[in-house]
Write a protein that holds these residues in place. Sequence first.
Motif, PDB file in Angstrom:
ATOM      1  N   ASN A 269     -24.468 -22.718 -27.768  1.00  0.00           N
ATOM      2  CA  ASN A 269     -24.177 -23.950 -27.036  1.00  0.00           C
ATOM      3  C   ASN A 269     -23.729 -23.629 -25.617  1.00  0.00           C
ATOM      4  OD1 ASN A 269     -23.430 -26.494 -26.174  1.00  0.00           O
ATOM      5  ND2 ASN A 269     -21.666 -26.671 -27.539  1.00  0.00           N
ATOM      6  N   ASN A 270     -22.787 -22.693 -25.495  1.00  0.00           N
ATOM      7  CA  ASN A 270     -22.246 -22.345 -24.182  1.00  0.00           C
ATOM      8  C   ASN A 270     -23.312 -21.746 -23.273  1.00  0.00           C
ATOM      9  OD1 ASN A 270     -19.715 -23.237 -24.920  1.00  0.00           O
ATOM     10  ND2 ASN A 270     -18.956 -21.217 -25.494  1.00  0.00           N
ATOM     11  N   LEU A 271     -24.157 -20.857 -23.814  1.00  0.00           N
ATOM     12  CA  LEU A 271     -25.223 -20.255 -23.010  1.00  0.00           C
ATOM     13  C   LEU A 271     -26.236 -21.308 -22.569  1.00  0.00           C
ATOM     14  CD1 LEU A 271     -25.848 -16.911 -24.930  1.00  0.00           C
ATOM     15  CD2 LEU A 271     -25.023 -17.137 -22.581  1.00  0.00           C
ATOM     16  N   PHE A 272     -26.583 -22.196 -23.485  1.00  0.00           N
ATOM     17  CA  PHE A 272     -27.524 -23.267 -23.157  1.00  0.00           C
ATOM     18  C   PHE A 272     -26.981 -24.127 -22.022  1.00  0.00           C
ATOM     19  CE2 PHE A 272     -29.289 -27.501 -23.521  1.00  0.00           C
ATOM     20  CZ  PHE A 272     -30.640 -27.272 -23.775  1.00  0.00           C
ATOM     21  N   GLN A 273     -25.719 -24.547 -22.156  1.00  0.00           N
ATOM     22  CA  GLN A 273     -25.094 -25.384 -21.131  1.00  0.00           C
ATOM     23  C   GLN A 273     -24.982 -24.630 -19.807  1.00  0.00           C
ATOM     24  OE1 GLN A 273     -24.587 -28.463 -21.676  1.00  0.00           O
ATOM     25  NE2 GLN A 273     -23.806 -28.877 -23.714  1.00  0.00           N
ATOM     26  N   SER A 274     -24.658 -23.326 -19.877  1.00  0.00           N
ATOM     27  CA  SER A 274     -24.477 -22.530 -18.662  1.00  0.00           C
ATOM     28  C   SER A 274     -25.734 -22.505 -17.804  1.00  0.00           C
ATOM     29  CB  SER A 274     -24.086 -21.096 -19.019  1.00  0.00           C
ATOM     30  OG  SER A 274     -22.860 -21.064 -19.700  1.00  0.00           O
ATOM     31  N   VAL A 275     -26.886 -22.496 -18.471  1.00  0.00           N
ATOM     32  CA  VAL A 275     -28.161 -22.438 -17.735  1.00  0.00           C
ATOM     33  C   VAL A 275     -28.673 -23.824 -17.386  1.00  0.00           C
ATOM     34  CG1 VAL A 275     -30.596 -21.752 -17.853  1.00  0.00           C
ATOM     35  CG2 VAL A 275     -28.805 -20.213 -18.709  1.00  0.00           C
ATOM     36  N   PHE A 276     -28.822 -24.673 -18.395  1.00  0.00           N
ATOM     37  CA  PHE A 276     -29.535 -25.936 -18.179  1.00  0.00           C
ATOM     38  C   PHE A 276     -28.670 -27.065 -17.627  1.00  0.00           C
ATOM     39  CE2 PHE A 276     -31.993 -23.652 -21.445  1.00  0.00           C
ATOM     40  CZ  PHE A 276     -33.189 -23.513 -20.730  1.00  0.00           C
ATOM     41  N   THR A 277     -27.338 -26.973 -17.766  1.00  0.00           N
ATOM     42  CA  THR A 277     -26.483 -27.958 -17.088  1.00  0.00           C
ATOM     43  C   THR A 277     -25.596 -27.264 -16.060  1.00  0.00           C
ATOM     44  OG1 THR A 277     -24.614 -27.831 -18.640  1.00  0.00           O
ATOM     45  CG2 THR A 277     -26.416 -29.315 -19.220  1.00  0.00           C
ATOM     46  N   ARG A 281     -28.550 -27.222 -12.626  1.00  0.00           N
ATOM     47  CA  ARG A 281     -28.018 -28.519 -12.189  1.00  0.00           C
ATOM     48  C   ARG A 281     -28.078 -28.626 -10.661  1.00  0.00           C
ATOM     49  NH1 ARG A 281     -23.070 -31.043 -10.773  1.00  0.00           N
ATOM     50  NH2 ARG A 281     -22.828 -33.124 -11.688  1.00  0.00           N
ATOM     51  N   GLY A 282     -28.835 -29.593 -10.190  1.00  0.00           N
ATOM     52  CA  GLY A 282     -28.966 -29.800  -8.745  1.00  0.00           C
ATOM     53  C   GLY A 282     -29.848 -28.786  -8.058  1.00  0.00           C
ATOM     54  N   SER A 283     -30.535 -27.922  -8.818  1.00  0.00           N
ATOM     55  CA  SER A 283     -31.384 -26.890  -8.223  1.00  0.00           C
ATOM     56  C   SER A 283     -32.705 -27.486  -7.730  1.00  0.00           C
ATOM     57  CB  SER A 283     -31.673 -25.793  -9.248  1.00  0.00           C
ATOM     58  OG  SER A 283     -32.609 -24.877  -8.748  1.00  0.00           O
ATOM     59  N   LYS A 284     -33.144 -27.027  -6.573  1.00  0.00           N
ATOM     60  CA  LYS A 284     -34.432 -27.449  -6.027  1.00  0.00           C
ATOM     61  C   LYS A 284     -35.553 -26.525  -6.476  1.00  0.00           C
ATOM     62  CE  LYS A 284     -32.259 -29.462  -1.921  1.00  0.00           C
ATOM     63  NZ  LYS A 284     -32.148 -29.426  -0.446  1.00  0.00           N
TER      64      LYS A 284
END
Length: 492
Positions: A269-277, A281-284
């Motif tokens: 869960n933590n790894l998933f959130q670290s990358v995808f949220t 997050r806000g990446s162009k």
Amino acid sequence: MKLILKKLNYIKNNYLIEAIILTIIGVILLNTLFIYPIIGKMNNGDFDRLMTYGGVSEIGKSYKETYDGFMHIKYLIKDPGVILPVYWDWVSVAIPVKIAVVLSLVMSGFKSNLFDIRYLAVIYSTIFLAGVFFILRYKRLTKITKLAAGICIILFFTSTCYIEYFNSFYGEAGTIVFFFLNIGTYLHLITMEKPKMRDFMYFFIASGAFLTAKSQNLPLFIFMLIIYGFLYFYYKAPSYRQTILIGSLVVFIVCFISYFSLTDTIKENNLFQSVFTGVLRGSKTPERDLKELGLNEKLVVFDGHSFYNKNKGLDPLGKTMMKEFYPNISNWKILGFYLNNPDRMWQKINDAAHSAYVFGKPKRFNFAKNQFYPEKKVNNFRIELIDKMPNLHHSVYGYIVFSIVYFIISFLYFIKSKERDIKLLNLMLIFILVSGSSQFILPVIGAGHGDFSKHLFLLNLSYDIMFGAALLWCIHVILKAFCYVKLKISRG
């Protein structure tokens, strides 16, 4: 009667200020946490980990009954989980939970299987008061600075935004009380000319409890080791050094157990959130970011996707993710990404500053069902201060300037002072700074923006403690200058 009067006289002569401050804190805790309508926190799904260690569960069986938007006072003692020493997702807060459940059973004569959350608040309040007592007993405090410290603790740390956690199964309550106990036992230790073995033990127990109160605190062990190292350097007696080595080893083992008790689901869960949220997050350039992390670009479809959402055929724990994502990502890689992209790190630091101190006055979900009473007299000083000065509390430059000045002053005292306890004091002050400032980036590395404001809790707590320390230092300097001027005048 004579014995009571003798005890009261002893307290008056030796602990008057401490007694007054602790009494005021006790009254606030009693009113807020124990007298109806009581204030606490509702279950948002995070209670289960600690409830397991108490062998307790929600009384309601349906989802709607469990997550009804109100705090719950009563829980069901259903299994012997209270006797489990270590299980999955172990944290030190499991110990107060176990003590509270046992206390509840004893008080009912083992006739009731209902657990009242206020038993847990009793344990937290006791630890908190002990920590405050140790802090106020610091020998370097004059009567004026001791009184100022007490007032600061009352105004800031008995605010509902902090103590409401005591009536809950959130780990933040443990972070608060064990941090205070950690600081207090340390001050008690360093001001003693010839400390006993138990004085070292108090500190190691408190520091170990703080480091393992939440998995988020575990990285601070690296910095706590520096304090252990300096204790070893300054206390040269063989018996002291042996105690310090054993204490350090025990804390390391406890941290090791806590980290490796984390379930795969929590880590995933933590790894998933670290990358995808977090990273995305806000990446162009999300595809390029994934490539830089060593991940397949096609995983960009999970950008902004919730870990608990399996809609649209996107399963965060599906075969594709288990094969191509989790084996190829780590917190170290995520840290490396931010170090290689300082502009993105700065963005996350700004996000943390803007999300810090998201405190609010007690609302319906802080009360039990049908007990909401907004007129209840409680301490909301900290919350009102944030409301009056929102820009100050969310200014990244304000944090940077304060942190730099705070560090320079503490470091200069550490370098220039020839007194052991002053050096060690400032070492702890720097540790508190590290505890707070590290939260500008550690939470987003560890869990992205999932429940971000809550993950910044240690940042809020640490900077409030630092503000109190800075205030006491200013008062100390003013008093010292005043005494100097007075002395000059008296000498003509």
